[in-house]
Design a protein around this motif. Structure first.
Motif, PDB file in Angstrom:
ATOM      1  N   ILE A  39       0.835  -1.207   0.000  1.00  0.00           N
ATOM      2  CA  ILE A  39       0.000   0.000   0.000  1.00  0.00           C
ATOM      3  C   ILE A  39       0.869   1.257   0.000  1.00  0.00           C
ATOM      4  N   VAL A  40       1.915   1.261   0.808  1.00  0.00           N
ATOM      5  CA  VAL A  40       2.819   2.415   0.847  1.00  0.00           C
ATOM      6  C   VAL A  40       3.513   2.592  -0.502  1.00  0.00           C
ATOM      7  N   VAL A  85      10.931   4.068  -1.430  1.00  0.00           N
ATOM      8  CA  VAL A  85      12.032   3.489  -0.647  1.00  0.00           C
ATOM      9  C   VAL A  85      11.541   3.085   0.743  1.00  0.00           C
ATOM     10  N   GLY A  86      10.686   3.906   1.341  1.00  0.00           N
ATOM     11  CA  GLY A  86      10.130   3.568   2.654  1.00  0.00           C
ATOM     12  C   GLY A  86       9.355   2.265   2.629  1.00  0.00           C
ATOM     13  N   SER A  87       8.649   2.012   1.545  1.00  0.00           N
ATOM     14  CA  SER A  87       7.900   0.749   1.436  1.00  0.00           C
ATOM     15  C   SER A  87       8.841  -0.444   1.386  1.00  0.00           C
ATOM     16  N   MET A  88      10.027  -0.251   0.817  1.00  0.00           N
ATOM     17  CA  MET A  88      10.999  -1.345   0.749  1.00  0.00           C
ATOM     18  C   MET A  88      11.550  -1.691   2.136  1.00  0.00           C
ATOM     19  N   VAL A  89      11.692  -0.678   2.969  1.00  0.00           N
ATOM     20  CA  VAL A  89      12.279  -0.879   4.298  1.00  0.00           C
ATOM     21  C   VAL A  89      11.408  -1.794   5.154  1.00  0.00           C
ATOM     22  N   ILE A  90      10.087  -1.670   5.021  1.00  0.00           N
ATOM     23  CA  ILE A  90       9.191  -2.426   5.901  1.00  0.00           C
ATOM     24  C   ILE A  90       8.766  -3.765   5.290  1.00  0.00           C
ATOM     25  N   VAL A  99       1.180 -12.657  -4.254  1.00  0.00           N
ATOM     26  CA  VAL A  99      -0.262 -12.500  -4.489  1.00  0.00           C
ATOM     27  C   VAL A  99      -0.846 -11.434  -3.576  1.00  0.00           C
ATOM     28  N   LEU A 100      -0.433 -11.447  -2.318  1.00  0.00           N
ATOM     29  CA  LEU A 100      -0.951 -10.483  -1.348  1.00  0.00           C
ATOM     30  C   LEU A 100      -0.543  -9.056  -1.709  1.00  0.00           C
ATOM     31  N   ALA A 101       0.704  -8.875  -2.141  1.00  0.00           N
ATOM     32  CA  ALA A 101       1.177  -7.531  -2.493  1.00  0.00           C
ATOM     33  C   ALA A 101       0.396  -6.981  -3.686  1.00  0.00           C
ATOM     34  N   VAL A 102       0.193  -7.807  -4.712  1.00  0.00           N
ATOM     35  CA  VAL A 102      -0.571  -7.357  -5.881  1.00  0.00           C
ATOM     36  C   VAL A 102      -2.010  -7.051  -5.491  1.00  0.00           C
ATOM     37  N   GLY A 103      -2.614  -7.938  -4.676  1.00  0.00           N
ATOM     38  CA  GLY A 103      -3.999  -7.723  -4.262  1.00  0.00           C
ATOM     39  C   GLY A 103      -4.176  -6.468  -3.434  1.00  0.00           C
ATOM     40  N   ALA A 104      -3.287  -6.259  -2.466  1.00  0.00           N
ATOM     41  CA  ALA A 104      -3.384  -5.065  -1.616  1.00  0.00           C
ATOM     42  C   ALA A 104      -3.187  -3.801  -2.437  1.00  0.00           C
ATOM     43  N   ALA A 105      -2.222  -3.824  -3.350  1.00  0.00           N
ATOM     44  CA  ALA A 105      -1.976  -2.651  -4.196  1.00  0.00           C
ATOM     45  C   ALA A 105      -3.171  -2.369  -5.101  1.00  0.00           C
ATOM     46  N   ALA A 106      -3.737  -3.433  -5.697  1.00  0.00           N
ATOM     47  CA  ALA A 106      -4.885  -3.259  -6.591  1.00  0.00           C
ATOM     48  C   ALA A 106      -6.092  -2.713  -5.840  1.00  0.00           C
TER      49      ALA A 106
END
Length: 434
Positions: A127-128, A142-147, A181-188
């Motif tokens: 999401i970030v 970059v912040g999203s990569m850190v977490i 799958v979760l990352a794509v779903g949350a982003a979508a």
């Protein structure tokens, strides 16, 4: 350095202590009074490179595999004998600068978080990343990569392969699949909410033209180097006992933003525009696992029991071969993108020369040339906008049809199934006084 504690079985005390003496290891012995089949607890400091060979010698001397063996970090040891031990194992090229097999497996297991934590942190990072991409903010991306907790599953799958731990391997693979799958779903889902509520009132073309999004629509072969480097760095940092936090950011850099772009494309109804990002995600996952398994095997990690080593070697070769084949097939797309980028640069030069050649017979001159590309994964040329300057006291030259013909003569054959049949040429006239 490490501080090791082991339980000594009944009847093995003298053999164990003699083994440590032969290795030049200082130790302390205390009686074991729990009433079980152990007579003593031996505590000794060793360099991290010495943990595995010393423990192997102790097992040969009678330390049972199901007995407790505790290995912890030690800050400082002041002893001349310890300095000699450090020098001995630093010069031992066979063991190298790596931690023990048991410690490697433990660290890999710890890196893979619990399922609820993994799900929440992966969704938050996606999401970030989506917000950062839509805001065109590299700092937020970059912040999203850190977490993002993505380093753990990749390293767990690789370590599980080389040490023949099927449970660890399966868990690592499942978490990686779930994370993608979760990352794509949350982003979508997040992008869809932003679109429907009007928080981001942009058309498909405008969203895909955001620089942070656009640069991930058509990844080239250099993207492969990033993923391979991330996998190698992850394996080396894990096996050497140093922090994997920064390496985790590097692995997340290869995975999180592309998955967010896939989600954005799905939310805006342009799946053909994010094929490149989807393929990049798969290439990066395969690359990280492929090189991590290779590095760990090359460093000499093997199953604890020698009778399992031949089977582990066969399994490792099969998995590396499967990853390599998948990587080769998918990387051909990155090669095609790289070729298309090179070809498009040549097309722009050829188009400019053709236009200038046509205008050489008139009083007009070329002021600007803008080549526009489609939203497909290979970004084929779709239109050429030609800005022509002419004398304000005369009519502009009628060169529309000639320019269209000449530009399409030098246009490259399309590689993408989404490419237009021909390049549209738009001519704009500007009155220019000398």
């Amino acid at each position: 350095m490490r501080l090791v504690q082991v339980l000594v079985p009944t009847g093995k005390r003298e053999t164990v202590l003699r083994t440590l003496d032969e290795e030049g290891v200082d130790y302390a012995v205390s009686d074991e009074s729990s009433g079980r089949d152990f007579v003593a607890v031996v505590t000794f400091p060793v360099p991290k490179e010495a943990v595995e060979p010393v423990l192997q010698r102790l097992r040969d001397a009678g330390i049972e595999r199901d007995a407790y063996t505790v290995v912890v970090n030690a800050e400082t040891v002041a002893s001349k004998r310890f300095d000699a031990l450090v020098e001995k194992y630093e010069n031992d090229e066979e063991n190298g600068d790596r931690i023990a097999r048991e410690e490697l497996a433990s660290k890999a297991a710890d890196l893979a978080p619990s399922l609820p934590t993994y799900v929440v942190m992966t969704a938050i990072s996606a999401i970030v990343a989506t917000a950062g991409l839509l805001l065109n903010s590299p700092a937020v991306v970059v912040g999203s990569m850190v977490i993002a907790p993505l380093v753990g599953p990749a390293m767990a799958a690789s370590v599980g392969t080389v040490v023949d731990d099927d449970e660890m391997f399966v868990r690592g693979v499942r978490l990686q699949a779930l994370g993608g799958v979760l990352a794509v779903g949350a982003a979508a889902l997040f992008a869809f909410l932003l679109k429907e509520t009007g928080a981001v009132p942009l058309s498909v073309g405008e969203v895909l033209s955001i620089p942070e999004v656009d640069e991930r629509l058509a990844p080239d072969i250099l993207s492969l180097a990033i993923a391979l480097g991330a996998g190698a760095a992850g394996a080396i940092s894990l096996s050497s006992g140093v922090s994997t936090a920064l390496v985790g950011v590097m692995i997340a850099a290869a995975l999180v933003p592309p998955t967010a772009v896939v989600g954005i494309g799905l939310a805006w109804g342009a799946p053909e525009a994010v094929v490149g990002s989807a393929i990049l995600v798969l290439v990066n996952i395969l690359s990280v696992n492929f090189v991590a398994i290779g590095v760990l095997w090359k460093q000499g990690y093997r199953p604890e029991r020698w009778i399992r080593r031949s089977e582990a070697r066969r399994t490792t070769i099969i998995r590396i071969a499967a990853l390599g084949m998948g990587l080769l097939v998918l990387s051909s797309f990155l090669g095609a993108v790289t070729y298309t980028t090179y070809r498009n640069a040549g097309f722009q030069t050829d188009a400019q020369e053709a236009i200038e050649d046509v205008l050489a017979d008139t009083d007009a001159r070329l002021l600007a040339l803008d080549v526009r590309y489609d939203s497909g994964p290979l970004q084929e040329p779709e239109a050429v906008v030609v800005t022509i300057g002419h004398d304000p006291w005369t009519d502009p030259p009628d060169v529309q049809s000639v320019l269209t013909e000449r530009v399409n003569e030098v246009a490259p054959d399309p590689l993408s199934p989404w490419a237009a049949d021909e390049v549209h040429v738009e001519v704009r006239y500007v009155a220019v006084s000398e």
